[in-house]
Scaffold this active site. Structure first.
Site, PDB file in Angstrom:
ATOM      1  N   TRP A 246      -1.324  -6.625  -8.157  1.00 20.57           N
ATOM      2  CA  TRP A 246      -1.183  -5.350  -7.891  1.00 20.57           C
ATOM      3  C   TRP A 246      -2.581  -4.918  -7.463  1.00 20.57           C
ATOM      4  O   TRP A 246      -3.545  -4.554  -8.143  1.00 20.57           O
ATOM      5  CB  TRP A 246      -0.844  -4.220  -9.111  1.00 20.57           C
ATOM      6  CG  TRP A 246       0.476  -4.415  -9.420  1.00 20.57           C
ATOM      7  CD1 TRP A 246       1.612  -3.934  -8.789  1.00 20.57           C
ATOM      8  CD2 TRP A 246       1.169  -5.251 -10.472  1.00 20.57           C
ATOM      9  NE1 TRP A 246       2.662  -4.155  -9.391  1.00 20.57           N
ATOM     10  CE2 TRP A 246       2.507  -5.010 -10.402  1.00 20.57           C
ATOM     11  CE3 TRP A 246       0.708  -6.052 -11.397  1.00 20.57           C
ATOM     12  CZ2 TRP A 246       3.560  -5.539 -11.319  1.00 20.57           C
ATOM     13  CZ3 TRP A 246       1.461  -6.642 -12.477  1.00 20.57           C
ATOM     14  CH2 TRP A 246       3.001  -6.201 -12.233  1.00 20.57           C
TER      15      TRP A 246
ATOM     16  N   HIS B 162       1.976   1.200  -9.668  1.00 17.28           N
ATOM     17  CA  HIS B 162       3.507   1.280  -9.953  1.00 17.28           C
ATOM     18  C   HIS B 162       3.823   2.430 -10.887  1.00 17.28           C
ATOM     19  O   HIS B 162       2.853   3.101 -11.537  1.00 17.28           O
ATOM     20  CB  HIS B 162       4.061   0.028 -10.554  1.00 17.28           C
ATOM     21  CG  HIS B 162       3.372  -0.282 -11.658  1.00 17.28           C
ATOM     22  ND1 HIS B 162       3.498  -1.614 -12.375  1.00 17.28           N
ATOM     23  CD2 HIS B 162       2.313  -0.089 -12.437  1.00 17.28           C
ATOM     24  CE1 HIS B 162       2.965  -1.880 -13.317  1.00 17.28           C
ATOM     25  NE2 HIS B 162       1.942  -0.944 -13.481  1.00 17.28           N
TER      26      HIS B 162
ATOM     27  N   ARG C  71      -1.446   0.897  -3.390  1.00 12.35           N
ATOM     28  CA  ARG C  71      -2.017  -0.369  -3.387  1.00 12.35           C
ATOM     29  C   ARG C  71      -2.779  -0.817  -2.312  1.00 12.35           C
ATOM     30  O   ARG C  71      -2.633  -0.400  -1.149  1.00 12.35           O
ATOM     31  CB  ARG C  71      -0.763  -1.419  -3.431  1.00 12.35           C
ATOM     32  CG  ARG C  71       0.176  -1.186  -4.651  1.00 12.35           C
ATOM     33  CD  ARG C  71       1.092  -2.113  -4.546  1.00 12.35           C
ATOM     34  NE  ARG C  71       2.084  -1.879  -5.775  1.00 12.35           N
ATOM     35  CZ  ARG C  71       3.046  -2.660  -6.077  1.00 12.35           C
ATOM     36  NH1 ARG C  71       3.305  -3.833  -5.623  1.00 12.35           N
ATOM     37  NH2 ARG C  71       3.990  -2.245  -7.119  1.00 12.35           N
TER      38      ARG C  71
ATOM     39  N   GLN D 147       7.827   4.746  -5.967  1.00 14.10           N
ATOM     40  CA  GLN D 147       8.892   4.072  -6.926  1.00 14.10           C
ATOM     41  C   GLN D 147       9.782   4.929  -7.553  1.00 14.10           C
ATOM     42  O   GLN D 147       9.350   6.181  -7.939  1.00 14.10           O
ATOM     43  CB  GLN D 147       7.946   3.078  -7.945  1.00 14.10           C
ATOM     44  CG  GLN D 147       7.337   1.845  -7.076  1.00 14.10           C
ATOM     45  CD  GLN D 147       6.825   1.070  -7.915  1.00 14.10           C
ATOM     46  OE1 GLN D 147       6.504   1.132  -8.920  1.00 14.10           O
ATOM     47  NE2 GLN D 147       6.771  -0.179  -7.455  1.00 14.10           N
TER      48      GLN D 147
ATOM     49  N   VAL E  15       7.834  -7.337 -19.309  1.00 11.48           N
ATOM     50  CA  VAL E  15       9.031  -7.706 -19.433  1.00 11.48           C
ATOM     51  C   VAL E  15       9.495  -9.127 -19.834  1.00 11.48           C
ATOM     52  O   VAL E  15       8.492  -9.892 -19.552  1.00 11.48           O
ATOM     53  CB  VAL E  15      10.190  -7.392 -18.390  1.00 11.48           C
ATOM     54  CG1 VAL E  15      10.389  -6.085 -18.185  1.00 11.48           C
ATOM     55  CG2 VAL E  15       9.786  -8.277 -16.941  1.00 11.48           C
TER      56      VAL E  15
ATOM     57  N   ALA F 115      14.081  -2.141 -18.081  1.00  9.02           N
ATOM     58  CA  ALA F 115      13.294  -1.290 -17.224  1.00  9.02           C
ATOM     59  C   ALA F 115      13.473  -1.908 -16.083  1.00  9.02           C
ATOM     60  O   ALA F 115      13.728  -3.123 -15.777  1.00  9.02           O
ATOM     61  CB  ALA F 115      11.779  -1.536 -18.044  1.00  9.02           C
TER      62      ALA F 115
HETATM   63  C1  FA5 Z   1       6.468  -3.444  -9.795  1.00  7.48           C
HETATM   64  O1  FA5 Z   1       5.961  -2.605  -9.303  1.00  7.48           O
HETATM   65  C2  FA5 Z   1       7.000  -3.345 -11.494  1.00  7.48           C
HETATM   66  N1  FA5 Z   1       6.111  -2.323 -11.937  1.00  7.48           N
HETATM   67  C3  FA5 Z   1       8.448  -3.361 -11.144  1.00  7.48           C
HETATM   68  C4  FA5 Z   1       9.080  -3.562 -12.566  1.00  7.48           C
HETATM   69  C5  FA5 Z   1       9.463  -2.462 -13.478  1.00  7.48           C
HETATM   70  C6  FA5 Z   1       9.297  -4.742 -13.129  1.00  7.48           C
HETATM   71  C7  FA5 Z   1       9.821  -2.456 -14.516  1.00  7.48           C
HETATM   72  C8  FA5 Z   1       9.822  -4.943 -14.420  1.00  7.48           C
HETATM   73  C9  FA5 Z   1      10.024  -4.093 -15.145  1.00  7.48           C
HETATM   74  P1  FA5 Z   1       6.717  -4.857  -7.662  1.00  7.48           P
HETATM   75  O2  FA5 Z   1       5.268  -5.141  -7.355  1.00  7.48           O
HETATM   76  O3  FA5 Z   1       7.548  -6.228  -7.316  1.00  7.48           O
HETATM   77  O4  FA5 Z   1       7.021  -4.545  -9.286  1.00  7.48           O
HETATM   78  O5  FA5 Z   1       7.438  -3.523  -6.966  1.00  7.48           O
HETATM   79  C10 FA5 Z   1       8.620  -3.293  -7.188  1.00  7.48           C
HETATM   80  C11 FA5 Z   1       9.202  -2.608  -5.847  1.00  7.48           C
HETATM   81  O6  FA5 Z   1       8.356  -1.841  -5.228  1.00  7.48           O
HETATM   82  C12 FA5 Z   1       9.502  -3.899  -5.002  1.00  7.48           C
HETATM   83  O7  FA5 Z   1      10.705  -4.625  -5.218  1.00  7.48           O
HETATM   84  C13 FA5 Z   1       9.465  -3.234  -3.432  1.00  7.48           C
HETATM   85  O8  FA5 Z   1      10.738  -2.688  -3.353  1.00  7.48           O
HETATM   86  C14 FA5 Z   1       8.525  -2.184  -3.698  1.00  7.48           C
HETATM   87  N2  FA5 Z   1       7.145  -2.289  -3.180  1.00  7.48           N
HETATM   88  C15 FA5 Z   1       6.212  -2.978  -3.710  1.00  7.48           C
HETATM   89  N3  FA5 Z   1       5.224  -3.290  -2.879  1.00  7.48           N
HETATM   90  C16 FA5 Z   1       5.397  -2.518  -1.874  1.00  7.48           C
HETATM   91  C17 FA5 Z   1       4.694  -2.205  -0.759  1.00  7.48           C
HETATM   92  N4  FA5 Z   1       3.425  -2.571  -0.536  1.00  7.48           N
HETATM   93  N5  FA5 Z   1       5.273  -1.498   0.194  1.00  7.48           N
HETATM   94  C18 FA5 Z   1       6.612  -0.901  -0.108  1.00  7.48           C
HETATM   95  N6  FA5 Z   1       7.324  -1.149  -1.036  1.00  7.48           N
HETATM   96  C19 FA5 Z   1       6.525  -2.081  -2.148  1.00  7.48           C
END
Ligand code: FA5
Length: 349
Positions: free
Chosen positions: A160, A180, A206, A220, A263, A317
């Site tokens: 992140w 997130h 981000r 999100q 998780v 989650a």
């Molecule tokens: C997370 O942010 C974790 N907090 C998710 C999580 C929650 C995992 C609870 C387990 C339990 P990640 O970085 O993969 O994970 O982001 C989750 C979702 O946000 C991605 O699948 C995507 O759909 C979206 N996302 C992530 N980064 C970006 C971005 N830069 N632009 C648009 N959508 C994004």
């Protein structure tokens, strides 16, 4: 003297009414008004001469003149309204004006496509018994990372890229723009006891280069369920049902193992790319799949840290990316279109 003014009033009355009945156009109406009621009009002249009359005569003639002025003004307005009705009737008859046509549409505002999709997602989870809870966008490092088992210098922090508000200094706690919505898991569990069913929507930030599927600001929705006996089957069932409701039954859904420190086990959910239907293209990074959410079973250590008995309670989650979901729903091939504020794009939703 008296009789000559009275006669003048009578002749104004007669002639004005006759002339008004002849007027058929705007120009004629206007010059009629000037001729009788205007600043130099005949009736105005009479009214102006009143002060020079003896009192008794002034009273009588004055009353008559004022009554005539009002009567002519009313006749003038009625004539004008009548001519307008005649004009409309003629236009309708000649089909120049179709009064049955729908009116001109007024420009009305609408909800942004991300807001629309977000509301649909929340409604879907609400119908499954989840409650909506919000948390802060400016967050402590503690909730964004530490409490989620990502300590300082842990390599998982690289997952992140963070926009910092305040670094750690002079004993101050470091502060950031949340990367997130997962901090809300801990925030909520700290204050509530199971059973828990919540969804927590909001903006995240981000420090990332943008591309067709990545923005530096994203929306999100965090999903959290904690109770006795919650298993991986509940996680898969809930998320698969969500995907079917939002995308339709024909969409391919895929679960893939993924590592998230908070998780155990963790997994991502992916949907087949709408652009290439799984063949591989620029939008899906030539993989055929688009990741829409991260998920997993809540780490027992996190449950213990908030005071729950991890032997008794388990939970799942998930964190959904709303922009990605809106892209898949509407067939939008570049996430950057959402926030460019181009009305030609936004007016399509
Ligand atoms: C997370 O942010 C974790 N907090 C998710 C999580 C929650 C995992 C609870 C387990 C339990 P990640 O970085 O993969 O994970 O982001 C989750 C979702 O946000 C991605 O699948 C995507 O759909 C979206 N996302 C992530 N980064 C970006 C971005 N830069 N632009 C648009 N959508 C994004």
């Amino acid at each position: 003297m008296m009789s000559s003014i009275a006669e003048e009033l009578e002749s104004i009355d007669r002639e004005a009414r006759a002339a008004l009945a002849e007027a058929t156009e705007e120009g004629q109406l206007e010059s009629w008004w000037q001729q009788y009621l205007g600043r130099r009009g005949r009736l105005t002249q009479v009214l102006r001469s009143l002060p020079s009359l003896p009192l008794e005569e002034r009273r009588q003639v004055g009353a008559r003149a004022n009554a005539l002025k009002e009567a002519l003004q009313t006749a003038y307005e009625e004539r004008r309204a009548h001519l307008e009705r005649v004009r409309l009737a003629r236009e309708v008859a000649q089909a120049q004006l179709d009064v049955s046509l729908p009116g001109r549409p007024l420009p009305v505002g609408r909800l942004h496509p991300i807001t629309q999709t977000l509301r649909d997602i929340l409604a879907c989870f609400q119908s499954m018994g989840f409650q909506v809870v919000e948390g802060p966008e400016v967050e402590w490092d503690y909730y964004n990372f530490e409490a989620l088992l990502i300590p300082k210098d842990h390599p998982a922090r690289d997952m992140w890229a963070t926009l910092w508000v305040d670094y750690e200094r002079d004993g101050e706690r470091p502060m950031l723009l949340r990367t997130h919505t997962s901090p809300n898991q801990v925030r909520y569990m700290e204050r509530h006891q199971p059973p828990i069913r919540i969804v927590s929507p909001g903006r995240c930030y981000r420090y990332e280069a943008t591309d067709p599927t990545h923005e530096w600001m994203l929306t999100q929705v965090e999903v959290l369920a904690v109770d006795e006996g919650i298993s991986m089957a509940d996680l898969k069932g809930t998320l698969a049902d969500f995907a079917r409701r939002i995308f339709g039954a024909e969409r391919q859904v895929r679960f893939r193992c993924e590592y998230y420190p908070f998780v155990e086990p963790g997994m991502d959910v992916l949907i087949d790319c709408f652009q290439c239907r799984g063949e591989g293209c620029r939008t899906c990074g030539y993989t055929g799949w688009i990741e829409i959410l991260g998920s997993g079973m809540v780490h027992p250590q996190i449950l213990a840290n908030v005071g729950y008995d991890p032997e008794r309670y388990t939970g799942f989650a998930a964190g959904l990316g709303v922009e990605r979901i809106a892209m898949l729903r509407h067939g939008i091939d570049d996430i950057r279109l959402f926030y460019q504020n181009d009305l030609r794009f936004l007016e399509q939703f």
